[in-house]
Design an enzyme around this catalytic site. Sequence first.
Site, short mmCIF file in Angstrom:
data_model
loop_
_atom_site.label_atom_id
_atom_site.label_comp_id
_atom_site.label_asym_id
_atom_site.label_seq_id
_atom_site.Cartn_x
_atom_site.Cartn_y
_atom_site.Cartn_z
N LYS A 19 29.89 -5.85 18.77
CA LYS A 19 29.25 -7.08 19.23
C LYS A 19 29.87 -8.26 18.48
O LYS A 19 29.27 -8.83 17.57
CB LYS A 19 27.75 -7.01 18.98
N GLU A 34 29.95 4.41 12.85
CA GLU A 34 28.88 3.43 12.90
C GLU A 34 28.41 3.28 14.34
O GLU A 34 29.21 3.33 15.28
CB GLU A 34 29.43 2.09 12.36
N ASP A 35 27.12 3.10 14.54
CA ASP A 35 26.58 2.94 15.88
C ASP A 35 26.96 1.59 16.47
O ASP A 35 27.34 1.49 17.63
CB ASP A 35 25.07 3.15 15.91
N ARG A 87 15.30 5.16 18.85
CA ARG A 87 16.56 5.84 18.51
C ARG A 87 16.82 7.03 19.43
O ARG A 87 17.95 7.41 19.65
CB ARG A 87 16.53 6.35 17.06
N LYS A 128 20.62 5.42 9.62
CA LYS A 128 20.25 6.53 10.46
C LYS A 128 20.90 6.44 11.82
O LYS A 128 21.01 7.41 12.54
CB LYS A 128 18.73 6.56 10.66
N GLY A 129 21.32 5.25 12.18
CA GLY A 129 21.80 4.99 13.53
C GLY A 129 23.00 5.78 13.99
O GLY A 129 23.19 6.00 15.18
N ASP A 154 27.87 -5.49 14.32
CA ASP A 154 27.30 -6.74 14.81
C ASP A 154 27.73 -7.88 13.89
O ASP A 154 28.80 -8.43 14.05
CB ASP A 154 25.79 -6.58 14.89
N ASP A 177 17.78 1.20 16.71
CA ASP A 177 16.33 1.11 16.70
C ASP A 177 15.82 -0.32 16.69
O ASP A 177 16.55 -1.26 16.40
CB ASP A 177 15.77 1.82 15.47
#
Length: 180
Positions: free
Chosen positions: A131, A99-100, A165, A43-44, A103, A159
Amino acid sequence: MLEKDIKKVLVSTQEIEEICVRLGEQITKDYSGKKPLMVGLLKGCMPFMSELMKHLDLYMEVELMGVQSYHGGTASTGDVKITRDLDIPVKGRDIIIAEDIVDTAKTINVITKLLKYRGANSVEVVTLLDKPAGRVVDFEPKYIGITIPKEFVVGFGLDYDEMYRNLPYVGVLKEEVYTK
């Protein structure tokens, strides 16, 4: 109300827009003459992908894919689960995954390999946040908005336990919120 849980703003609303303008110009240049398929990972991705698309001057299609790897908590489980698959085939297509955050890179690595296996012509990743200090898989997104330190961030699609969010910026979540 949500601001009380934020230690500091890491990427402001204005900075996010500037990042999306820059990324949009580069992607528009790189995909000139092509008709890419942008795949957002739910959802990000929603706020970032929505802002980024405003700055793309391309003929393109948009698709959404539901993917989970956190299942609650603050760390990826590494178990990637597809909760909503694509509705259209990717064979022969140039794919841009929105993509948000990248990581650990476990999720994005699995999805990239899956789309290539399905016959995509090319698969590249555009991420708002990178990141690298969190990496457990060797992966480098082609389009990076901003590199951030290894802190737990929320907002603008990111989130904690499905909350935060809707913040219009990216902030560092206070530790006491997720260590209760």
